[in-house]
Scaffold this motif. Structure first.
Motif, PDB file in Angstrom:
ATOM      1  N   MET A   1       0.812  -1.220   0.000  1.00 10.36           N
ATOM      2  CA  MET A   1       0.000   0.000   0.000  1.00 10.36           C
ATOM      3  C   MET A   1       0.840   1.262   0.000  1.00 10.36           C
ATOM      4  O   MET A   1       0.359   2.330  -0.395  1.00 10.36           O
ATOM      5  N   CYS A   2       2.112   1.153   0.415  1.00 12.60           N
ATOM      6  CA  CYS A   2       2.911   2.357   0.610  1.00 12.60           C
ATOM      7  C   CYS A   2       4.370   2.098   0.251  1.00 12.60           C
ATOM      8  O   CYS A   2       5.073   1.382   0.969  1.00 12.60           O
ATOM      9  N   PRO A   3       4.860   2.663  -0.858  1.00 10.11           N
ATOM     10  CA  PRO A   3       6.253   2.432  -1.265  1.00 10.11           C
ATOM     11  C   PRO A   3       7.276   3.075  -0.337  1.00 10.11           C
ATOM     12  O   PRO A   3       8.473   2.830  -0.493  1.00 10.11           O
ATOM     13  N   SER A   4       6.844   3.860   0.630  1.00 10.67           N
ATOM     14  CA  SER A   4       7.771   4.451   1.595  1.00 10.67           C
ATOM     15  C   SER A   4       7.980   3.568   2.819  1.00 10.67           C
ATOM     16  O   SER A   4       8.510   4.016   3.839  1.00 10.67           O
ATOM     17  N   LEU A   5       7.526   2.320   2.737  1.00 13.29           N
ATOM     18  CA  LEU A   5       7.746   1.346   3.818  1.00 13.29           C
ATOM     19  C   LEU A   5       8.437   0.099   3.246  1.00 13.29           C
ATOM     20  O   LEU A   5       7.908  -1.011   3.308  1.00 13.29           O
ATOM     21  N   PRO A   6       9.631   0.267   2.668  1.00 12.03           N
ATOM     22  CA  PRO A   6      10.306  -0.887   2.037  1.00 12.03           C
ATOM     23  C   PRO A   6      10.716  -1.934   3.065  1.00 12.03           C
ATOM     24  O   PRO A   6      11.098  -1.618   4.190  1.00 12.03           O
ATOM     25  N   LEU A   7      10.652  -3.195   2.647  1.00 13.06           N
ATOM     26  CA  LEU A   7      10.897  -4.321   3.548  1.00 13.06           C
ATOM     27  C   LEU A   7      12.111  -5.146   3.152  1.00 13.06           C
ATOM     28  O   LEU A   7      12.676  -5.862   3.972  1.00 13.06           O
ATOM     29  N   ALA A   8      12.515  -5.075   1.892  1.00  8.05           N
ATOM     30  CA  ALA A   8      13.597  -5.923   1.402  1.00  8.05           C
ATOM     31  C   ALA A   8      14.912  -5.598   2.098  1.00  8.05           C
ATOM     32  O   ALA A   8      15.230  -4.435   2.352  1.00  8.05           O
ATOM     33  N   ASP A   9      15.668  -6.651   2.408  1.00  7.73           N
ATOM     34  CA  ASP A   9      16.949  -6.474   3.094  1.00  7.73           C
ATOM     35  C   ASP A   9      17.841  -7.659   2.749  1.00  7.73           C
ATOM     36  O   ASP A   9      17.451  -8.819   2.909  1.00  7.73           O
ATOM     37  N   ALA A  10      19.037  -7.382   2.274  1.00  5.71           N
ATOM     38  CA  ALA A  10      19.923  -8.453   1.808  1.00  5.71           C
ATOM     39  C   ALA A  10      20.293  -9.420   2.922  1.00  5.71           C
ATOM     40  O   ALA A  10      20.402 -10.629   2.711  1.00  5.71           O
ATOM     41  N   GLU A  11      20.482  -8.926   4.124  1.00  2.78           N
ATOM     42  CA  GLU A  11      20.887  -9.778   5.241  1.00  2.78           C
ATOM     43  C   GLU A  11      19.695 -10.496   5.868  1.00  2.78           C
ATOM     44  O   GLU A  11      19.776 -11.661   6.248  1.00  2.78           O
ATOM     45  N   GLY A  12      18.583  -9.801   5.985  1.00  2.00           N
ATOM     46  CA  GLY A  12      17.435 -10.367   6.683  1.00  2.00           C
ATOM     47  C   GLY A  12      16.568 -11.278   5.843  1.00  2.00           C
ATOM     48  O   GLY A  12      15.821 -12.099   6.365  1.00  2.00           O
ATOM     49  N   ASP A  13      16.651 -11.156   4.528  1.00  2.16           N
ATOM     50  CA  ASP A  13      15.793 -11.953   3.654  1.00  2.16           C
ATOM     51  C   ASP A  13      16.412 -13.315   3.357  1.00  2.16           C
ATOM     52  O   ASP A  13      17.628 -13.447   3.244  1.00  2.16           O
ATOM     53  N   GLY A  14      15.571 -14.317   3.195  1.00  2.00           N
ATOM     54  CA  GLY A  14      16.030 -15.662   2.855  1.00  2.00           C
ATOM     55  C   GLY A  14      14.846 -16.576   2.642  1.00  2.00           C
ATOM     56  O   GLY A  14      13.763 -16.136   2.259  1.00  2.00           O
ATOM     57  N   LEU A  15      15.055 -17.864   2.895  1.00  2.00           N
ATOM     58  CA  LEU A  15      14.006 -18.855   2.648  1.00  2.00           C
ATOM     59  C   LEU A  15      13.777 -19.742   3.855  1.00  2.00           C
ATOM     60  O   LEU A  15      14.687 -20.005   4.632  1.00  2.00           O
ATOM     61  N   VAL A  16      12.552 -20.201   3.981  1.00  2.00           N
ATOM     62  CA  VAL A  16      12.170 -21.246   4.925  1.00  2.00           C
ATOM     63  C   VAL A  16      11.826 -22.483   4.110  1.00  2.00           C
ATOM     64  O   VAL A  16      11.208 -22.378   3.045  1.00  2.00           O
ATOM     65  N   ILE A  17      12.239 -23.653   4.560  1.00  4.43           N
ATOM     66  CA  ILE A  17      11.886 -24.892   3.879  1.00  4.43           C
ATOM     67  C   ILE A  17      10.800 -25.602   4.684  1.00  4.43           C
ATOM     68  O   ILE A  17      10.936 -25.800   5.886  1.00  4.43           O
ATOM     69  N   MET A  18       9.735 -25.962   3.989  1.00  3.12           N
ATOM     70  CA  MET A  18       8.606 -26.658   4.610  1.00  3.12           C
ATOM     71  C   MET A  18       8.445 -28.018   3.942  1.00  3.12           C
ATOM     72  O   MET A  18       8.905 -28.234   2.824  1.00  3.12           O
ATOM     73  N   ALA A  19       7.772 -28.935   4.630  1.00  2.00           N
ATOM     74  CA  ALA A  19       7.622 -30.286   4.082  1.00  2.00           C
ATOM     75  C   ALA A  19       6.360 -30.931   4.629  1.00  2.00           C
ATOM     76  O   ALA A  19       5.830 -30.524   5.669  1.00  2.00           O
ATOM     77  N   GLY A  20       5.874 -31.943   3.908  1.00  3.14           N
ATOM     78  CA  GLY A  20       4.806 -32.792   4.428  1.00  3.14           C
ATOM     79  C   GLY A  20       3.405 -32.457   3.992  1.00  3.14           C
ATOM     80  O   GLY A  20       2.463 -33.127   4.407  1.00  3.14           O
ATOM     81  N   GLY A  21       3.207 -31.453   3.158  1.00  2.00           N
ATOM     82  CA  GLY A  21       1.849 -31.093   2.760  1.00  2.00           C
ATOM     83  C   GLY A  21       1.377 -31.872   1.547  1.00  2.00           C
ATOM     84  O   GLY A  21       2.156 -32.467   0.816  1.00  2.00           O
ATOM     85  N   LYS A  22       0.073 -31.883   1.349  1.00  2.00           N
ATOM     86  CA  LYS A  22      -0.511 -32.467   0.141  1.00  2.00           C
ATOM     87  C   LYS A  22      -1.973 -32.066   0.047  1.00  2.00           C
ATOM     88  O   LYS A  22      -2.601 -31.700   1.049  1.00  2.00           O
ATOM     89  N   VAL A  23      -2.515 -32.113  -1.162  1.00  3.40           N
ATOM     90  CA  VAL A  23      -3.925 -31.798  -1.389  1.00  3.40           C
ATOM     91  C   VAL A  23      -4.748 -33.075  -1.517  1.00  3.40           C
ATOM     92  O   VAL A  23      -5.917 -33.118  -1.160  1.00  3.40           O
ATOM     93  N   SER A  24      -4.126 -34.137  -2.025  1.00  5.88           N
ATOM     94  CA  SER A  24      -4.830 -35.395  -2.247  1.00  5.88           C
ATOM     95  C   SER A  24      -5.378 -35.964  -0.939  1.00  5.88           C
ATOM     96  O   SER A  24      -4.774 -35.815   0.125  1.00  5.88           O
ATOM     97  N   ASN A  25      -6.533 -36.640  -1.027  1.00  2.00           N
ATOM     98  CA  ASN A  25      -7.057 -37.344   0.148  1.00  2.00           C
ATOM     99  C   ASN A  25      -6.936 -38.852  -0.006  1.00  2.00           C
ATOM    100  O   ASN A  25      -7.626 -39.618   0.666  1.00  2.00           O
ATOM    101  N   ARG A  26      -6.030 -39.291  -0.904  1.00  2.00           N
ATOM    102  CA  ARG A  26      -5.776 -40.720  -1.053  1.00  2.00           C
ATOM    103  C   ARG A  26      -4.907 -41.206   0.108  1.00  2.00           C
ATOM    104  O   ARG A  26      -3.922 -40.571   0.455  1.00  2.00           O
TER     105      ARG A  26
END
Length: 401
Positions: A273-298
């Motif tokens: 909503m507001c470009p004067s509130l930037p969030l990107a940061d080279a040190e603070g940004d990264g990835l989380v790895i998640m596992a175990g999900g699925k949509v199928s009900n088999r």
């Protein structure tokens, strides 16, 4: 645009339809053999990785060759895809929800020429333009979001990490040697416009720092009430501040906002909503790895993905840590799971404690759900976690991050 009645008849919805209003009828794009046998398909089989055959009650057959496609395609690549469809498939093709391209023919005799044509087309570096695979007990194409190319709130790139992971796991896409299908997804921020919340393995871009406030320009560039209202945790409130102007050097009072850092969840809605509130940061940004999900009900009910690696730094251009961790998880799943068992079902059968050990992942107590997010929806129906011998036996020995 004002609605213009054209004598719409509910009994004949397609009669006198103005085709430039809304989507065209999907039936116009179906290959003739599929249109003629619509709803009358009896069974299908996978002839080889990436090649399927569907049989109709009439005896008609449709042969489909599935190839992996990239999320962001150039006009030149799309034209080449259409040329292939014109040459082999009478101009018909379809895209799957995971960015695969499927070429369909009505005769087995047409399969091999189409396959050879697809395999002969390569990039300048030697990789396949149209790799065949993604079916059965193998890895499907990785679906992902926009990343650094288009999106304004990403904590990581999308195309880059996905390309690296696909390079690492390419043989799993071409073969069907896994216990069951493996779906991997990536979303470049917590807003998750990718399908990472219910994927076997998911990569999620994650901000770890609150937004920066550009006090001098915020009142000129933003509607402050919208920026305040956009925050889902009510961490932003209006505030007048005295600042020294970067342009004139004078001290002045401006209308700005204040962020409660303890309440901020780093989602980036405020920056939307507001470009004067930037969030990107080279040190603070990264990835989380998640596992175990699925949509199928088999076999078991659908499941949400769980966080298994709390943070992986951005390491462009090849993201080595990310690809190595995902390789570890896939290898452990491939070696230990039972046939037809999805990754999350395997983890729940052996216990999440054993899952971390077999995948070679470090465990921290921060990954255990607390009272704010009932464990019923994630790990299990209690917050208890049974530490095995490889974990510290005393709570005081655990590293508090």
């Amino acid at each position: 645009m004002a609605f213009v009645s054209s004598g719409y008849d509910p009994e004949n919805p397609m009669q006198d339809r103005i085709t430039d209003i809304g989507n065209r009828y999907y039936g116009d794009f179906l290959p003739p053999v599929i249109k003629e046998n619509f709803g009358q398909w009896q069974w299908h089989e996978i002839l080889e990785p990436g090649i399927l055959m569907h049989k109709a009650e009439s005896g008609a057959e449709v042969y489909t060759i599935r190839v992996g496609g990239c999320r962001l395609m150039s006009a030149e690549l799309l034209r080449e895809i259409l040329d292939i469809a014109d040459k082999h498939c009478d101009g018909y093709l379809r895209f799957t929800t995971r960015n695969n391209v499927e070429f369909m023919v009505d005769s087995k005799d047409k399969v091999e020429p189409l396959k050879q044509d697809l395999m002969s087309r390569k990039m300048e570096g030697g990789s396949y333009k149209f790799p065949i695979g993604g079916t059965g007990a193998g890895m499907t194409n990785i679906i992902h979001t926009q990343g650094w190319i288009h999106c304004h709130t990403p904590a990581t790139d999308a195309s880059g990490p996905v390309k690296c992971v696909l390079d690492e796991l390419f043989e799993e896409f071409q073969n069907m040697q896994l216990p069951a299908q493996l779906r991997i997804s990536l979303a470049c921020c917590l807003n998750m416009c990718g399908a990472v919340h219910c994927s076997d393995i998911a990569m999620l871009g994650y901000h770890r720092k609150p937004p920066i406030i550009d006090d001098e320009w915020i009142d000129s560039l933003c509607e402050l009430p919208l920026a305040v209202a956009a925050c889902p945790t009510a961490a932003i409130k209006p505030k007048k501040k005295e600042i020294v102007s970067e342009r004139t050097g004078e001290t002045k009072e401006v209308k700005s906002v204040e962020v409660n850092n303890d309440r901020c969840m780093y989602c980036g809605n405020c920056y939307t909503m507001c470009p004067s509130l930037p969030l990107a940061d080279a040190e603070g940004d990264g990835l989380v790895i998640m596992a175990g999900g699925k949509v199928s009900n088999r076999i078991s009910e659908p499941k949400f993905s769980k966080v298994v690696v709390a943070f992986v730094p951005n390491e462009p251009p090849r993201w080595p840590t990310l690809t190595n961790v995902i390789r570890q998880i896939v290898d452990a799943y491939k070696k230990n799971a039972d046939k037809y068992e999805r990754l999350g079902e395997w983890a729940e059968r052996i216990g999440w404690e054993q899952f971390f050990e077999k995948c070679g992942l470090d465990f921290t107590h921060h990954l255990i759900d607390d009272f704010r997010d009932p464990a019923y929806y994630t790990w299990r129906q209690t917050t208890n976690f049974k530490f095995t011998d490889s974990f510290p036996t005393e709570y005081s020995q655990m590293k508090v991050e």
